[in-house]
Write a protein that holds these residues in place. Sequence first.
Motif, PDB file in Angstrom:
ATOM      1  N   CYS B 380      -9.920  36.360 -20.981  1.00  0.00           N
ATOM      2  CA  CYS B 380     -10.448  36.291 -19.621  1.00  0.00           C
ATOM      3  C   CYS B 380     -11.366  35.080 -19.551  1.00  0.00           C
ATOM      4  O   CYS B 380     -12.447  35.092 -20.141  1.00  0.00           O
ATOM      5  CB  CYS B 380     -11.212  37.573 -19.301  1.00  0.00           C
ATOM      6  SG  CYS B 380     -12.208  37.508 -17.808  1.00  0.00           S
ATOM      7  N   ARG B 381     -10.900  34.045 -18.868  1.00  0.00           N
ATOM      8  CA  ARG B 381     -11.718  32.823 -18.862  1.00  0.00           C
ATOM      9  C   ARG B 381     -12.883  32.940 -17.887  1.00  0.00           C
ATOM     10  O   ARG B 381     -13.914  32.311 -18.086  1.00  0.00           O
ATOM     11  CB  ARG B 381     -10.870  31.581 -18.622  1.00  0.00           C
ATOM     12  CG  ARG B 381     -10.056  31.619 -17.354  1.00  0.00           C
ATOM     13  CD  ARG B 381      -8.923  30.629 -17.388  1.00  0.00           C
ATOM     14  NE  ARG B 381      -9.385  29.245 -17.401  1.00  0.00           N
ATOM     15  CZ  ARG B 381      -8.578  28.195 -17.421  1.00  0.00           C
ATOM     16  NH1 ARG B 381      -7.274  28.370 -17.475  1.00  0.00           N
ATOM     17  NH2 ARG B 381      -9.051  26.981 -17.422  1.00  0.00           N
ATOM     18  N   CYS B 382     -12.726  33.723 -16.819  1.00  0.00           N
ATOM     19  CA  CYS B 382     -13.830  33.873 -15.852  1.00  0.00           C
ATOM     20  C   CYS B 382     -15.069  34.448 -16.524  1.00  0.00           C
ATOM     21  O   CYS B 382     -16.184  34.016 -16.288  1.00  0.00           O
ATOM     22  CB  CYS B 382     -13.447  34.803 -14.711  1.00  0.00           C
ATOM     23  SG  CYS B 382     -11.953  34.378 -13.821  1.00  0.00           S
ATOM     24  N   GLY B 411     -11.641  40.663 -16.620  1.00  0.00           N
ATOM     25  CA  GLY B 411     -10.955  40.902 -15.349  1.00  0.00           C
ATOM     26  C   GLY B 411     -11.879  41.106 -14.168  1.00  0.00           C
ATOM     27  O   GLY B 411     -11.434  41.421 -13.081  1.00  0.00           O
ATOM     28  N   MET B 412     -13.177  40.905 -14.379  1.00  0.00           N
ATOM     29  CA  MET B 412     -14.113  41.128 -13.272  1.00  0.00           C
ATOM     30  C   MET B 412     -14.505  39.836 -12.564  1.00  0.00           C
ATOM     31  O   MET B 412     -15.297  39.856 -11.632  1.00  0.00           O
ATOM     32  CB  MET B 412     -15.386  41.810 -13.774  1.00  0.00           C
ATOM     33  CG  MET B 412     -15.220  43.279 -13.999  1.00  0.00           C
ATOM     34  SD  MET B 412     -16.803  44.092 -13.826  1.00  0.00           S
ATOM     35  CE  MET B 412     -16.398  45.731 -14.349  1.00  0.00           C
ATOM     36  N   VAL B 419      -4.897  36.649 -13.597  1.00  0.00           N
ATOM     37  CA  VAL B 419      -4.440  35.777 -14.678  1.00  0.00           C
ATOM     38  C   VAL B 419      -4.448  36.519 -16.014  1.00  0.00           C
ATOM     39  O   VAL B 419      -3.489  36.489 -16.773  1.00  0.00           O
ATOM     40  CB  VAL B 419      -5.336  34.514 -14.772  1.00  0.00           C
ATOM     41  CG1 VAL B 419      -4.957  33.683 -15.984  1.00  0.00           C
ATOM     42  CG2 VAL B 419      -5.219  33.689 -13.501  1.00  0.00           C
ATOM     43  N   CYS B 420      -5.550  37.236 -16.284  1.00  0.00           N
ATOM     44  CA  CYS B 420      -5.722  37.785 -17.622  1.00  0.00           C
ATOM     45  C   CYS B 420      -5.155  39.183 -17.806  1.00  0.00           C
ATOM     46  O   CYS B 420      -5.039  39.660 -18.925  1.00  0.00           O
ATOM     47  CB  CYS B 420      -7.199  37.775 -18.009  1.00  0.00           C
ATOM     48  SG  CYS B 420      -8.216  38.812 -16.932  1.00  0.00           S
ATOM     49  N   GLY B 421      -4.783  39.862 -16.708  1.00  0.00           N
ATOM     50  CA  GLY B 421      -4.323  41.247 -16.818  1.00  0.00           C
ATOM     51  C   GLY B 421      -3.253  41.458 -17.880  1.00  0.00           C
ATOM     52  O   GLY B 421      -3.471  42.183 -18.856  1.00  0.00           O
ATOM     53  N   THR B 441      -2.976  49.577 -16.444  1.00  0.00           N
ATOM     54  CA  THR B 441      -3.081  48.248 -15.842  1.00  0.00           C
ATOM     55  C   THR B 441      -4.307  48.234 -14.935  1.00  0.00           C
ATOM     56  O   THR B 441      -4.765  49.285 -14.488  1.00  0.00           O
ATOM     57  CB  THR B 441      -1.774  47.894 -15.094  1.00  0.00           C
ATOM     58  OG1 THR B 441      -1.878  46.578 -14.579  1.00  0.00           O
ATOM     59  CG2 THR B 441      -1.479  48.856 -13.948  1.00  0.00           C
ATOM     60  N   PHE B 442      -4.854  47.036 -14.693  1.00  0.00           N
ATOM     61  CA  PHE B 442      -6.076  46.936 -13.879  1.00  0.00           C
ATOM     62  C   PHE B 442      -5.874  47.583 -12.514  1.00  0.00           C
ATOM     63  O   PHE B 442      -4.861  47.356 -11.863  1.00  0.00           O
ATOM     64  CB  PHE B 442      -6.449  45.472 -13.635  1.00  0.00           C
ATOM     65  CG  PHE B 442      -7.124  44.805 -14.790  1.00  0.00           C
ATOM     66  CD1 PHE B 442      -8.147  45.438 -15.476  1.00  0.00           C
ATOM     67  CD2 PHE B 442      -6.759  43.532 -15.184  1.00  0.00           C
ATOM     68  CE1 PHE B 442      -8.796  44.818 -16.529  1.00  0.00           C
ATOM     69  CE2 PHE B 442      -7.394  42.898 -16.237  1.00  0.00           C
ATOM     70  CZ  PHE B 442      -8.409  43.539 -16.917  1.00  0.00           C
ATOM     71  N   ARG B 443      -6.852  48.377 -12.076  1.00  0.00           N
ATOM     72  CA  ARG B 443      -6.838  48.892 -10.726  1.00  0.00           C
ATOM     73  C   ARG B 443      -7.039  47.728  -9.768  1.00  0.00           C
ATOM     74  O   ARG B 443      -7.859  46.859 -10.021  1.00  0.00           O
ATOM     75  CB  ARG B 443      -8.006  49.872 -10.544  1.00  0.00           C
ATOM     76  CG  ARG B 443      -7.590  51.314 -10.400  1.00  0.00           C
ATOM     77  CD  ARG B 443      -8.744  52.201 -10.000  1.00  0.00           C
ATOM     78  NE  ARG B 443      -9.913  52.063 -10.840  1.00  0.00           N
ATOM     79  CZ  ARG B 443     -10.143  52.772 -11.949  1.00  0.00           C
ATOM     80  NH1 ARG B 443      -9.282  53.663 -12.346  1.00  0.00           N
ATOM     81  NH2 ARG B 443     -11.238  52.589 -12.656  1.00  0.00           N
TER      82      ARG B 443
END
Lengths: 385, 476
Positions: B380-382, B411-412, B419-421, B441-443
């Motif tokens: 997760c680059r963010c 993912g936040m 992108v990262c999911g 998987t991400f909500r």
Amino acid sequence: MPRGFDAIVIGAGVHGASVALSLSRKGLQVALIERDRLGSHASGVNAGSIHHIPRIHFELPLAEVALRSWEQMNEWLDDDCGFRRVGYLRVVTREHELPDVRRSMARVQRYSNIPEQLLDRRELDSVQPGLSEDAIGGIWAPSCGYAVPAHTMNALRRNLQAAGTCLFEGARVDTIEKAAGHWTCVSNGERWSAPILVNCAGAWGAAVAGLVGERMLISPVALMMTVTGRADRLLDTVLGLHGQRLSMKQPENGTLLIGGGYQGAVVSKDWTTRLDPQRLAYNLALAKETLPSLGSVAVVRSWAGIEGMTPDHAPYIGPSLTHDGLWHCAGFSTHGFYLGPVTGQLLADAIVSDTVPDLLRPFALDRITTLGPQSPKADIASPAA
Amino acid sequence: MSTDRFDLAIIGGGPAGLAAASMAFACGLNSVLIDENPGLGGRVFHGIETERDVSILGTDRIAATTLARDAREAATVLSGHSVVDIVRDHEHFQIKTLHGNELRSASARRLLIATGARERSMAFPGWTLPGVMTAGGVQTLLKGARLVPAGPVVLAGSGPLLLLVAVQLLRHDVPVAAILDTTPIANIRRAMPRLAGALWSGSVLRRGVGLLASLLWQRVPIYRGVNTIAAQGDGSIRAVTFKAGKRTHRLDCALLATHVGILPDIQLAGLVDCQLRWDASIPGWTPVTDRNGKTSQDGVFIAGDAAGIGGAEAAPHRGRIAATAAAVELGAIAPDEGDRLVTLDRKKLRRLNRERAFLDTLFFPSPDVRVPQDDAVLVCRCEAVSAGCLRALAAADVAEINHVKSISRCGMGACQGRVCGPLAEETLKDATGRSAEAVGTFRVRPPLKPVPIGAYAAFASDDPPAEARFLYTADW
Ligand SMILES: Cc1cc2nc3c(=O)[nH]c(=O)nc-3n(C[C@H](O)[C@@H](O)[C@H](O)COP(=O)(O)OP(=O)(O)OC[C@H]3O[C@@H](n4cnc5c(N)ncnc54)[C@H](O)[C@@H]3O)c2cc1C
Ligand SMILES: Cc1cc2nc3c(=O)[nH]c(=O)nc-3n(C[C@H](O)[C@H](O)[C@H](O)COP(=O)(O)OP(=O)(O)OC[C@H]3O[C@@H](n4cnc5c(N)ncnc54)[C@H](O)[C@@H]3O)c2cc1C
């Protein structure tokens, strides 16, 4: 054969986790039973504000102790839980509210020693630059601040592990039996039993009490929150608005957290939540009105968490009115996060000594037993009409 | 703010959405076609309405221009509108779009999601350096903004898009230093039995062979069985290192374009709570639909690559079938009439599926491009969450992706896991040996794209909601 413990705590929110941790540290064998995951509901997704305004008078003495407790998180959990004492600023924008502001401050002074100051416009600017032209003053409470809920719940999880608490996740208690002075909780065929049972089921507190035939008045609401992307430093304090619903802060990572108690809907079928875009828009509009530089900051996510509301917006904490060996601690009505650690410790003392300390006495269950609806009747629990 | 009411809202103006719009019109529906790009065409036909020279893999340019022209006649078109939120309001869906800096609203009785696919990200040392991007991103620059990157370019990964972008770059006189093919050699053996059927039934493969020939003709070096890719440079990429067979290579480049296949875009499906299933042939999450594209949510249909990768040639057929099913549901046409309308589309799809099976097998991404091998690589680059951090959580038995998110903030950030999911999910699956279903998987939470607070503010009514007048002790 059920597994035997000294105490069973139902619900691993901040309250259940804190009670369980304190009981374990007193040497009790504790089972902490959680329907979903530790901290997956209100306790892990809330706004993390730590302040005492505008609480009902009998909560203020407890609030004072709670504010201090966050300074001492390192001693209790070996973790600061992201707590920052940045102060709480409650902005006043309407002249006609000043009498109410003074009343509120007098009340705080009467029931606690929490320091507060009334600021004029010039002083306001030195505490928080960039406020709307409408701001005429504000209440400044420097001992308040915020902590990070997810961080706090993880710290609790680690400490529970170290203290030897048995945490059972993914286990919804749906039957409770009592025989020979022992409670037995049943979930999907699994059974736990103990002489002491603590109901820390949050918004589900009344439903759990209902399993043993005790009536509590807690109705679920879905409270909405919004977070933005990282922005320049715009906000130095936890910010509120007197006489209106607003709460915002900018933690160290630069994102802004905006809320204030605006309600989505609880889908009662499965207790999931749904956002209400109209109310969300109102919330964000008010945020921008209060701090105009927010306008260009981008929202990345909104969500809602489920909270249990009582008729007078104060929690129920104390022994059951109908059963021995049963304690309740639920219905925190939008402000239970900051009370969690301290309530947990006090309640554990109360359970072990079988005496309720003065600080918790006002929250007894016989305070109100006949007001309001018990649980949502319609398919969707609509926001307070 | 104004709210327009439609029978059907079609989201996505690619081949699936365009064909759906025409079909909906033919069935007598009043529909709106929403796409975030300034023009219609979607990913394959990006810029088709303005660009003269578009080379297409799969479908013919003239057919696409016709599709776009017909769709404009058939539906109200909202171009430049990003759908950021959808809520169900009794019998209607309220669709919120971001247009410039303004929030708009439209309402429709049925939804047809045709938002296509997104590229799978590949994470390796240096992937966050400026000068590293996806092949699809490079293509969008070429097609949309007409930005021609400076060479030399190295392309790495697997799949038809990689070759296509290489040829498109060469056509713009951008030097292509090499293609690093990561397709596992074993895939070729597995795919062979399906080759004959594929050659016979579709055109991607035939065109692929053409692309390959053109690259060989222009003497672009192609390295096979490539792994251990790393981007080198500080500040921006200067070179790429990799292994091919036993040897380690280093090539200078100014741009590294990666591509390891595409996944259905499940953002909108997730937002409206459609049930998803794990499709091991992609591998990736795919909405559950019946053969008409009807989802588990009443009134919601999905067509095109968003409903599972089927390719550009299949997309219009899938769009027509779903639009027809929506029209039947709305009572605009009779069920047997609907069946008759799409008989040919179904037949065509059956044929195309044979080619798809071959492509899926051939380009099935190997675990080492799905999972970052090196612990230091950011997933997760963010929020700067590394593969090592995820593995440490997995070791501590934290392996449900939304739980991982709340602990690590993976993912936040601004991309909200788009992108990262898949990277994070694959890393957790690999580290724990758990199934995709167990990892989850991400909500998806609104808004789907960042929306300025000012846009919400302009959208808000002046009347405070009930709870704002009911204060007592309740705000925080
Ligand atoms: C980056 C990329 C490049 C590709 N290039 C090619 C190619 O060159 N040749 C080829 O044959 N196949 C290509 N594909 C495969 C592609 O998916 C095709 O199979 C085909 O475009 C699928 O058609 P579709 O109608 O399903 O979706 P698409 O053509 O992808 O159209 C979907 C449309 O929906 C829009 N959209 C998505 N989300 C929103 C939203 N929230 N609000 C508003 N609009 C939205 C998108 O902007 C897009 O215009 C590519 C895929 C990707 C991801
Ligand atoms: C969006 C939002 C923002 C908020 N902001 C703030 C704030 O800024 N400051 C503040 O102080 N407070 C805030 N609050 C309030 C605060 O979060 C709550 O009061 C507090 O977390 C309540 O904690 P709890 O442990 O009682 O409940 P919960 O965290 O809800 O925990 C109860 C647990 O019990 C479990 N459970 C229920 N039934 C069963 C069963 N039958 N068997 C097993 N387990 C069961 C549930 O799964 C749940 O995990 C906010 C709340 C929300 C929703």
